[in-house]
Design an enzyme around this catalytic site. Structure first.
Site, PDB file in Angstrom:
ATOM      1  N   ARG A 249      98.594  35.203 -25.496  1.00  0.00           N
ATOM      2  CA  ARG A 249      98.313  36.533 -26.000  1.00  0.00           C
ATOM      3  C   ARG A 249      98.208  36.472 -27.518  1.00  0.00           C
ATOM      4  O   ARG A 249      99.010  35.813 -28.182  1.00  0.00           O
ATOM      5  CB  ARG A 249      99.398  37.539 -25.592  1.00  0.00           C
ATOM      6  CG  ARG A 249      99.357  37.956 -24.125  1.00  0.00           C
ATOM      7  CD  ARG A 249      98.108  38.779 -23.825  1.00  0.00           C
ATOM      8  NE  ARG A 249      98.079  39.309 -22.454  1.00  0.00           N
ATOM      9  CZ  ARG A 249      97.550  38.696 -21.424  1.00  0.00           C
ATOM     10  NH1 ARG A 249      97.033  37.474 -21.575  1.00  0.00           N
ATOM     11  NH2 ARG A 249      97.531  39.268 -20.228  1.00  0.00           N
ATOM     12  N   GLU A 278      91.150  42.746 -29.830  1.00  0.00           N
ATOM     13  CA  GLU A 278      90.013  42.245 -29.061  1.00  0.00           C
ATOM     14  C   GLU A 278      89.059  43.389 -28.749  1.00  0.00           C
ATOM     15  O   GLU A 278      89.517  44.489 -28.418  1.00  0.00           O
ATOM     16  CB  GLU A 278      90.507  41.575 -27.769  1.00  0.00           C
ATOM     17  CG  GLU A 278      91.360  40.345 -28.051  1.00  0.00           C
ATOM     18  CD  GLU A 278      91.924  39.691 -26.791  1.00  0.00           C
ATOM     19  OE1 GLU A 278      91.622  40.178 -25.673  1.00  0.00           O
ATOM     20  OE2 GLU A 278      92.667  38.708 -26.924  1.00  0.00           O
ATOM     21  N   HIS A 297      88.676  35.543 -24.691  1.00  0.00           N
ATOM     22  CA  HIS A 297      89.726  35.838 -23.703  1.00  0.00           C
ATOM     23  C   HIS A 297      89.163  35.634 -22.290  1.00  0.00           C
ATOM     24  O   HIS A 297      89.455  36.397 -21.371  1.00  0.00           O
ATOM     25  CB  HIS A 297      90.260  37.262 -23.869  1.00  0.00           C
ATOM     26  CG  HIS A 297      91.631  37.450 -23.261  1.00  0.00           C
ATOM     27  ND1 HIS A 297      92.510  38.418 -23.680  1.00  0.00           N
ATOM     28  CD2 HIS A 297      92.279  36.781 -22.269  1.00  0.00           C
ATOM     29  CE1 HIS A 297      93.624  38.356 -22.973  1.00  0.00           C
ATOM     30  NE2 HIS A 297      93.498  37.359 -22.109  1.00  0.00           N
TER      31      HIS A 297
END
Length: 357
Positions: A249, A278, A297
């Site tokens: 993360r 993000e 991601h």
């Protein structure tokens, strides 16, 4: 428990499983497990919102979700929802306390993510070691000779340290052993020395891990304790040629401090699949750095990942349908809450009435 149209058990799936035209993006997310099961119906939430609103959740018994946040506001007035299946192992986008209060179990899919994320870590280790991205760019721009001057440095006889020693880290270390890594170190307050010894890993302090490691892997969950865990003081401890790999993360790392460490040459490079915010801004200094590999991601997103995560989530939905608690619940306090138990009892009775076993 509210009345249901035709006594149907409704499974909802977040809108981001589909493209803008409403077509499923992934080849297989396990929905065949729900097909032809009496009383079960499934549908996709119609509109993607970064945070669910109550009107999106009101009619579902189980929600299977990717990215949207589930907040206390999302659950206002919600009484029917019994469980939320997260695709993945992270659940920082779900308010667990609010779910527990509402009698909603939150479960995850650890078996679906371990191998693809571990393979992604191996990929990043090798790509950084051999300057893969830099060489690719140089060759594409006609600088062949220059690309041959960029020597790599192998993981062989070097030290790999992991911050967090869960299932993903364990599998990554198993895969990395073929590269003849000299030592594996781990910082994890929750793993026993016996378990570490079984895995062939030395338990050390965070500071020692950072000082000794050539590759630092971030494999811990995002919690209040790990937010900002790696910042300026920690990067100052790392070797000048060490690299950082984060597939966990983004907020575990102080991104500004990382950018400074990379720009100043305090560390050798980084591979990042996750970020503080993000999507990553195109203006981020990270996008201009040759010694940094970036992905969205999604480095571990494979057909197998979504197939396995989807099946685990659908199996969890089927368990609730039968009146059973799903596996891998991350708010276990809910399992003794009267509201949750009442929902399960009604599901169990409905299942038994139709001759289910």
């Amino acid at each position: 428990m509210p009345n249901r149209t035709n006594n149907t058990f409704q499974v909802g799936l977040s809108a981001d499983f589909c493209d803008e035209g409403g077509r499923l993006v992934f080849p297989d997310i396990g929905l065949s497990l729900l097909d032809n099961v009496p009383r079960i119906s499934h549908q996709f939430v119609q509109e993607y919102r970064a945070e669910y609103t109550p009107d999106q959740l009101a009619d579902y018994d189980v929600l299977i979700s990717l990215k949207p946040k589930v907040t206390a506001q999302s659950l206002q007035g919600i009484s029917r929802l019994c469980a939320i299946g997260r695709c993945g192992v992270g659940y920082d986008n779900v308010d667990l306390d609010a779910c527990t209060e509402k009698g909603i179990a939150v479960f995850i899919t650890p078996g679906g993510v371990v191998r693809p994320v571990a393979e992604s870590i191996l990929l990043f280790v090798l790509a950084l070691s051999h300057n893969l991205v830099v060489k690719d760019r140089l060759v594409r721009t006609g600088r062949w000779a220059e690309s041959t001057h960029r020597l790599g440095r192998e993981p062989r006889q070097r030290v790999v340290g992991t911050v967090g020693m869960g299932n993903i880290a364990s599998e990554a270390i198993r895969l990395l052993r073929v590269l003849d890594v000299e030592r594996f170190l781990a910082f994890d307050p929750y793993i026993s020395p016996d378990r570490a010894a079984q895995l062939g890993v030395e338990l050390v302090s965070l500071d020692e891990l950072l000082r000794l490691s050539d590759y630092v892997l971030v494999n811990c969950p995002l919690t209040p304790q790990t937010r900002g865990l790696l910042g300026k003081p920690q990067f100052a401890l790392m070797k000048q040629d060490a690299v950082l790999i984060n597939t966990a993360r983004g907020p575990i790392i102080d991104e500004a401090a990382l950018i400074d460490a990379l720009q100043s040459g305090k560390i050798g490079g980084a591979a990042l699949d996750v970020f503080e915010r993000e999507p990553l801004s195109a203006d981020s200094p990270l996008t201009k750095m040759e010694n940094v590999i970036l992905s969205s991601h999604s480095i571990a997103w494979t057909e197998e990942l979504f197939r396995d995560m989807g099946r685990i989530d659908c199996q969890g939905a089927l368990a609730v349908y039968r009146g059973e608690a799903p596996q891998h619940v991350v708010n276990p306090q809910v399992l003794s809450k009267p509201g949750f138990l009442e929902k399960l009892a009604q599901y169990k009775a409905a299942h038994a009435a139709e001759g289910g076993s």
